[in-house]
Design a protein around this motif. Structure first.
Motif, PDB file in Angstrom:
ATOM      1  N   ILE A  60       0.835  -1.206   0.000  1.00  0.00           N
ATOM      2  CA  ILE A  60       0.000   0.000   0.000  1.00  0.00           C
ATOM      3  C   ILE A  60       0.862   1.245   0.000  1.00  0.00           C
ATOM      4  O   ILE A  60       0.651   2.164  -0.793  1.00  0.00           O
ATOM      5  N   ILE A  61       1.839   1.279   0.871  1.00  0.00           N
ATOM      6  CA  ILE A  61       2.694   2.466   0.974  1.00  0.00           C
ATOM      7  C   ILE A  61       3.502   2.664  -0.299  1.00  0.00           C
ATOM      8  O   ILE A  61       3.619   3.779  -0.806  1.00  0.00           O
ATOM      9  N   ALA A  62       4.034   1.595  -0.866  1.00  0.00           N
ATOM     10  CA  ALA A  62       4.794   1.710  -2.120  1.00  0.00           C
ATOM     11  C   ALA A  62       3.898   2.222  -3.247  1.00  0.00           C
ATOM     12  O   ALA A  62       4.316   3.070  -4.044  1.00  0.00           O
ATOM     13  N   THR A  63       2.661   1.721  -3.299  1.00  0.00           N
ATOM     14  CA  THR A  63       1.725   2.170  -4.328  1.00  0.00           C
ATOM     15  C   THR A  63       1.401   3.645  -4.154  1.00  0.00           C
ATOM     16  O   THR A  63       1.379   4.409  -5.120  1.00  0.00           O
ATOM     17  N   LEU A  64       1.146   4.062  -2.915  1.00  0.00           N
ATOM     18  CA  LEU A  64       0.844   5.477  -2.667  1.00  0.00           C
ATOM     19  C   LEU A  64       2.041   6.367  -2.989  1.00  0.00           C
ATOM     20  O   LEU A  64       1.873   7.452  -3.543  1.00  0.00           O
ATOM     21  N   LYS A  65       3.228   5.905  -2.640  1.00  0.00           N
ATOM     22  CA  LYS A  65       4.429   6.696  -2.938  1.00  0.00           C
ATOM     23  C   LYS A  65       4.585   6.901  -4.442  1.00  0.00           C
ATOM     24  O   LYS A  65       4.993   7.966  -4.887  1.00  0.00           O
ATOM     25  N   LYS A  66       4.258   5.868  -5.202  1.00  0.00           N
ATOM     26  CA  LYS A  66       4.416   5.942  -6.654  1.00  0.00           C
ATOM     27  C   LYS A  66       3.267   6.689  -7.328  1.00  0.00           C
ATOM     28  O   LYS A  66       3.488   7.546  -8.171  1.00  0.00           O
ATOM     29  N   ALA A  67       2.045   6.352  -6.937  1.00  0.00           N
ATOM     30  CA  ALA A  67       0.876   6.867  -7.644  1.00  0.00           C
ATOM     31  C   ALA A  67       0.337   8.167  -7.072  1.00  0.00           C
ATOM     32  O   ALA A  67      -0.136   9.018  -7.819  1.00  0.00           O
ATOM     33  N   GLU A  68       0.365   8.308  -5.775  1.00  0.00           N
ATOM     34  CA  GLU A  68      -0.229   9.473  -5.134  1.00  0.00           C
ATOM     35  C   GLU A  68       0.688  10.032  -4.053  1.00  0.00           C
ATOM     36  O   GLU A  68       0.350  10.022  -2.876  1.00  0.00           O
ATOM     37  N   PRO A  69       1.847  10.554  -4.425  1.00  0.00           N
ATOM     38  CA  PRO A  69       2.781  11.034  -3.402  1.00  0.00           C
ATOM     39  C   PRO A  69       2.199  12.153  -2.547  1.00  0.00           C
ATOM     40  O   PRO A  69       2.502  12.252  -1.360  1.00  0.00           O
ATOM     41  N   HIS A  70       1.341  12.974  -3.144  1.00  0.00           N
ATOM     42  CA  HIS A  70       0.741  14.069  -2.360  1.00  0.00           C
ATOM     43  C   HIS A  70      -0.183  13.509  -1.280  1.00  0.00           C
ATOM     44  O   HIS A  70      -0.181  13.972  -0.147  1.00  0.00           O
ATOM     45  N   THR A  82       5.613   9.298  11.329  1.00  0.00           N
ATOM     46  CA  THR A  82       6.545   9.109  10.226  1.00  0.00           C
ATOM     47  C   THR A  82       7.158   7.721  10.220  1.00  0.00           C
ATOM     48  O   THR A  82       7.531   7.204   9.191  1.00  0.00           O
ATOM     49  N   GLU A  83       7.242   7.081  11.378  1.00  0.00           N
ATOM     50  CA  GLU A  83       7.817   5.733  11.449  1.00  0.00           C
ATOM     51  C   GLU A  83       6.991   4.752  10.623  1.00  0.00           C
ATOM     52  O   GLU A  83       7.516   3.913   9.921  1.00  0.00           O
ATOM     53  N   PHE A  84       5.666   4.852  10.697  1.00  0.00           N
ATOM     54  CA  PHE A  84       4.798   3.946   9.947  1.00  0.00           C
ATOM     55  C   PHE A  84       5.005   4.125   8.456  1.00  0.00           C
ATOM     56  O   PHE A  84       5.139   3.159   7.729  1.00  0.00           O
ATOM     57  N   TRP A  85       5.039   5.357   8.001  1.00  0.00           N
ATOM     58  CA  TRP A  85       5.092   5.625   6.562  1.00  0.00           C
ATOM     59  C   TRP A  85       6.479   5.361   5.988  1.00  0.00           C
ATOM     60  O   TRP A  85       6.639   5.264   4.784  1.00  0.00           O
ATOM     61  N   ALA A  86       7.474   5.207   6.833  1.00  0.00           N
ATOM     62  CA  ALA A  86       8.831   4.941   6.347  1.00  0.00           C
ATOM     63  C   ALA A  86       9.028   3.469   6.037  1.00  0.00           C
ATOM     64  O   ALA A  86      10.051   3.094   5.513  1.00  0.00           O
ATOM     65  N   THR A  87       8.039   2.613   6.349  1.00  0.00           N
ATOM     66  CA  THR A  87       8.203   1.171   6.139  1.00  0.00           C
ATOM     67  C   THR A  87       8.316   0.847   4.669  1.00  0.00           C
ATOM     68  O   THR A  87       7.916   1.568   3.816  1.00  0.00           O
TER      69      THR A  87
END
Length: 87
Positions: A60-70, A82-87
């Motif tokens: 999920i996080i990788a997809t969001l980083k790629k598709a919807e960084p905002h 920030t710890e959660f989103w850094a996974t």
């Protein structure tokens, strides 16, 4: 993509759609600092919490980083975790 924050002030949501028209629902619980899958609010029966560090969380996080960084930026500041989103 549609995203927002409910009036309760503690739940954010995102409705994502891929190129094939498949829709994916996510929500974010500010008080529990949890990412949820399968609905737009934690009150929905189909919603499940995504385990931190799980393969689903990473996808999920990788997809969001790629598709919807905002969206990822907004949700990470909303959750203030920030710890959660850094996974």
């Amino acid at each position: 993509m549609r995203a927002g924050i409910y009036r309760d002030g503690g739940t954010g949501f995102a409705l994502l759609e891929d190129a094939s028209g498949n829709q994916y629902q996510l929500c974010f619980d500010k008080f529990l600092h949890r990412l949820c899958w399968g609905g737009l609010h934690t009150d929905e029966e189909a919603v499940v919490f995504v385990k931190r560090g799980s393969s689903l969380a990473h996808e999920i996080i990788a997809t969001l980083k790629k598709a919807e960084p905002h969206l990822l930026e907004v949700m990470s500041s909303f959750l203030d975790d920030t710890e959660f989103w850094a996974t």
